[in-house]
Design a protein around this motif. Structure first.
Motif, short mmCIF file in Angstrom:
data_model
loop_
_atom_site.label_atom_id
_atom_site.label_comp_id
_atom_site.label_asym_id
_atom_site.label_seq_id
_atom_site.Cartn_x
_atom_site.Cartn_y
_atom_site.Cartn_z
N HIS A 261 55.19 34.63 41.51
CA HIS A 261 54.25 35.22 40.55
C HIS A 261 53.06 34.30 40.26
N CYS A 262 53.32 33.04 40.00
CA CYS A 262 52.23 32.09 39.73
C CYS A 262 51.54 31.64 41.01
N SER A 263 52.26 31.65 42.12
CA SER A 263 51.66 31.25 43.40
C SER A 263 50.52 32.17 43.79
N LEU A 264 50.55 33.42 43.33
CA LEU A 264 49.47 34.35 43.65
C LEU A 264 48.12 33.83 43.15
N LEU A 265 48.14 33.03 42.09
CA LEU A 265 46.89 32.51 41.52
C LEU A 265 46.29 31.38 42.35
N TYR A 266 47.10 30.71 43.16
CA TYR A 266 46.64 29.51 43.86
C TYR A 266 46.76 29.62 45.38
N SER A 267 46.98 30.80 45.88
CA SER A 267 47.16 30.99 47.31
C SER A 267 45.82 31.21 48.02
N PRO A 268 45.52 30.45 49.07
CA PRO A 268 44.30 30.71 49.86
C PRO A 268 44.29 32.12 50.45
N ARG A 269 45.47 32.62 50.86
CA ARG A 269 45.54 33.99 51.38
C ARG A 269 45.05 35.00 50.36
N VAL A 270 45.51 34.84 49.12
CA VAL A 270 45.12 35.76 48.06
C VAL A 270 43.63 35.64 47.77
N ALA A 271 43.14 34.40 47.66
CA ALA A 271 41.72 34.20 47.35
C ALA A 271 40.83 34.83 48.41
N ARG A 272 41.19 34.67 49.69
CA ARG A 272 40.39 35.27 50.76
C ARG A 272 40.42 36.79 50.69
N ALA A 273 41.58 37.35 50.42
CA ALA A 273 41.69 38.80 50.33
C ALA A 273 40.91 39.34 49.14
N VAL A 274 40.91 38.60 48.02
CA VAL A 274 40.13 39.01 46.86
C VAL A 274 38.65 39.00 47.21
N ALA A 275 38.18 37.92 47.83
CA ALA A 275 36.77 37.81 48.18
C ALA A 275 36.34 38.92 49.14
N GLU A 276 37.19 39.24 50.10
CA GLU A 276 36.85 40.31 51.06
C GLU A 276 36.64 41.63 50.36
N ARG A 277 37.48 41.95 49.40
CA ARG A 277 37.36 43.23 48.70
C ARG A 277 36.19 43.24 47.71
N LEU A 278 35.88 42.08 47.14
CA LEU A 278 34.72 42.01 46.26
C LEU A 278 33.42 42.18 47.04
#
Length: 281
Positions: A261-278
């Motif tokens: 749950h907390c790892s989602l905040l600090y994962s490079p995979r998540v950050a890249r996916a967020v940036a792609e959708r933004l």
């Protein structure tokens, strides 16, 4: 004196590890006894090595989240009028018991990748009614819109921040003012882990299939004309079952295996996916 301080620091450092282990014991019991697969998602087969690595990463992530908690004082800075009009401002909305400092790493990454207007906000206290917390989120959004002169914002929400944002869009005047909503491990339909918390305020409202979450889904899970993207993991030790973090009407439900749950905040995979959708139109 140094010896005593060292012992205290070790004990404090071990607390997140104990909390992580306790929640993963509950997660394992829930996964084994209450599976909730959907047609397009089956639980990831657990590999011992990757599972232990994910648990360790979650303990480290929780430790960093706790250690960075006081940094809210510098995260809650007032938004300034934007000089960049290439995309809407991004507002980061934390989860239950957290604050704006939870998004320190992601905010830094997004700014490095060219997102100039990224604001992390806080709402308190977590134990009051979720509708009142959603009203605070709505006020933060209105404040950013006013200060930046933008017409719409994008929301990135962790955990309870997702349901609160959906409520604010549906009931508190944000319909049409939010372009995209990206949720990270948000218990849109509640979570069974909330039954372990005192039945007060938002904790009770976040219980699995609670009256609040059912009311929120009435008339459509994705209100306000915004485009929704839901990220989730079946190793999320706070969101049970994992599929409660999905919205069937969302543009996509992205499964990110082996993330807590907390790892989602600090994962490079998540950050890249967020940036792609933004960035996407």
């Amino acid at each position: 004196m140094i010896w005593i301080l060292s012992v205290v620091l070790v004990v404090v450092a071990l607390i997140p590890a104990y909390v992580t282990l306790a929640f993963y014991l509950v997660w394992f019991y829930d996964r084994r006894n209450f599976p909730a697969p959907t047609e397009d998602h089956q639980p990831t087969p657990l590999r011992p090595g990757r599972t232990l690595a994910a648990m360790l990463l979650e303990a480290v992530s929780l430790s960093f989240l706790v250690a960075s908690y006081p940094l809210r004082l510098i995260q809650d800075a007032s938004p300034k009028r934007s000089r960049a009009w290439d995309r809407p401002p991004v507002i980061l909305v934390h989860g239950y018991g957290g604050n704006s400092a939870n998004f320190l790493w992601m905010q830094w990454r997004l700014r490095r990748w060219g997102f100039r207007n990224v604001y992390a906000v806080s709402y308190t206290p977590p134990h009051i009614n979720a509708r009142k917390l959603a009203a605070q989120v709505a006020r933060h959004v209105e404040r950013v819109l006013e200060r930046t002169g933008a017409e719409q914002v994008d929301l990135v929400c962790h955990s309870m921040g997702g349901p609160l944002s959906r409520y604010a869009i549906k009931n508190l005047g944000l319909a049409g003012r939010v372009r995209k909503v990206i949720t990270l491990g948000s218990p849109h339909h509640g979570t069974r882990i909330a039954a372990l918390f005192p039945a007060r305020g938002a904790a009770a409202q976040m219980r699995y299939r609670s009256p609040f979450t059912k009311e929120l889904a009435e008339g459509g899970e994705c209100p306000g004309g915004a485009r929704y993207h839901c990220f989730y993991s079946d190793m999320d030790n706070f969101v049970m079952p994992a599929t409660t973090a999905r919205l069937e009407q969302a543009e996509d439900n992205l499964h990110l295996p082996y993330l807590g749950h907390c790892s989602l905040l600090y994962s490079p995979r998540v950050a890249r996916a967020v940036a792609e959708r933004l960035r996407a139109d």
